[in-house]
Design an enzyme around this catalytic site. Sequence first.
Site, mmCIF file in Angstrom:
data_model
loop_
_atom_site.group_PDB
_atom_site.id
_atom_site.type_symbol
_atom_site.label_atom_id
_atom_site.label_comp_id
_atom_site.label_asym_id
_atom_site.label_seq_id
_atom_site.Cartn_x
_atom_site.Cartn_y
_atom_site.Cartn_z
ATOM 1 C CG HIS A 1 -1.598 -1.192 1.614
ATOM 2 N ND1 HIS A 1 -2.722 -1.607 0.951
ATOM 3 C CD2 HIS A 1 -1.383 -2.118 2.582
ATOM 4 C CE1 HIS A 1 -3.177 -2.732 1.499
ATOM 5 N NE2 HIS A 1 -2.367 -3.068 2.496
ATOM 6 C CG ASP B 1 -0.158 -6.053 4.538
ATOM 7 O OD1 ASP B 1 -0.849 -5.341 3.785
ATOM 8 O OD2 ASP B 1 -0.412 -6.188 5.746
HETATM 9 C C1 0GY Z 1 -4.020 -5.294 4.740
HETATM 10 C C2 0GY Z 1 -4.667 -5.614 6.004
HETATM 11 C C3 0GY Z 1 -5.368 -4.781 6.807
HETATM 12 C C4 0GY Z 1 -5.844 -3.488 6.443
HETATM 13 C C5 0GY Z 1 -6.306 -3.155 5.228
HETATM 14 O O1 0GY Z 1 -7.207 -1.728 3.701
HETATM 15 C C6 0GY Z 1 -6.879 -1.856 4.871
HETATM 16 O O2 0GY Z 1 -7.005 -0.975 5.718
HETATM 17 O O3 0GY Z 1 -6.306 -4.026 4.264
HETATM 18 C C7 0GY Z 1 -5.737 -5.248 8.164
HETATM 19 O O4 0GY Z 1 -5.895 -4.418 9.064
HETATM 20 O O5 0GY Z 1 -5.854 -6.479 8.365
HETATM 21 O O6 0GY Z 1 -4.096 -6.085 3.796
HETATM 22 O O7 0GY Z 1 -3.419 -4.250 4.624
#
Ligand code: 0GY
Length: 309
Positions: free
Chosen positions: A33, A257
């Site tokens: 991300h 991740d």
């Molecule tokens: C990930 C996992 C998490 C969060 C998100 O989009 C997000 O906020 O996916 C999590 O908190 O498990 O894949 O980043």
Amino acid sequence: MKFEKTPGWLDWYENPSKPRFRLPRGAIDAHCHVFGPGETFPYAPERKYTPCDASRQQLFALRDHLGFARNVIVQATCHGADNRAMVDACLASNGKARGVATVRPNVTEKELGNLHAAGVRGVRFNFVKRLVDVTPRDELTEIASRVAELGWHIVVYFEAQDLPELWEFFTALPTTIVVDHVGRPDVSKPVNGPEFDLFVRFMREHDNIWSKVTCPERLSLTGPAARHGEQRAYRDVVPFARRIVETFPDRVLWGTDWPHPNRKDHMPDDGLLVDFIPQIAVTAELQQKLLVDNPMRLYWPEERQEAPK
Ligand code: 0GY
């Protein structure tokens, strides 16, 4: 706009170690991300957490440090359906990043076209209750039929105990489906027990379903090893991820991740995460599929080599 990170939230690992595992040439980090920076790309008002900033420059530096060739940048819930930070990163990547967006049913054809031009090849549907409010299924069905026309896939994020209830909805979707983080199994349960068998059956009966074998740090109860490179890091996750890699070698993806949202107990060293890969993909052939061939097929299909006649 200034943002205060949610209290208790750990920052990403600043100086990750250099992996000992040599990634295959062209390896892709297929789940990561970007966060903000909040001053440029404000976090969404509907977010459930406020992250620390994690810019595209920092992501690309990590990519190079770990030895990856490309990234797939997945829209995180803290940015809601405002895809600007992810799109900006894809556009600045010189073709080395593709994206997965979040869209609402009122997204226009022009907006979808712009996302496609920026490198977006999928949308994400999130069913994890601590992360998002519920989106009505008919809205998701509507989005699914529109993105299917673009040849995109759908990434789904859910907890293992919710699979029975979601099964019918998922299996009616008209695209390739990519499940985040091995469907988040409870790894204190047996790898051949009914809950994980159900996930295996889900993939076996539907050959459009893929899985990311990501996030051992989120699933593990045994945790990281004390020393970098120790073979037993996240050891309780190994049988689960390995079972999926070996049963469905052509439908698995891997990613760091980074920057690891919502980590409160420990923040993984991304170098150590890369060193985890040969525990779950134990041959060079499995590693090549997991890290290169599969993500290339899904995200850069136009670059696939024609087999010589
Ligand atoms: C990930 C996992 C998490 C969060 C998100 O989009 C997000 O906020 O996916 C999590 O908190 O498990 O894949 O980043």
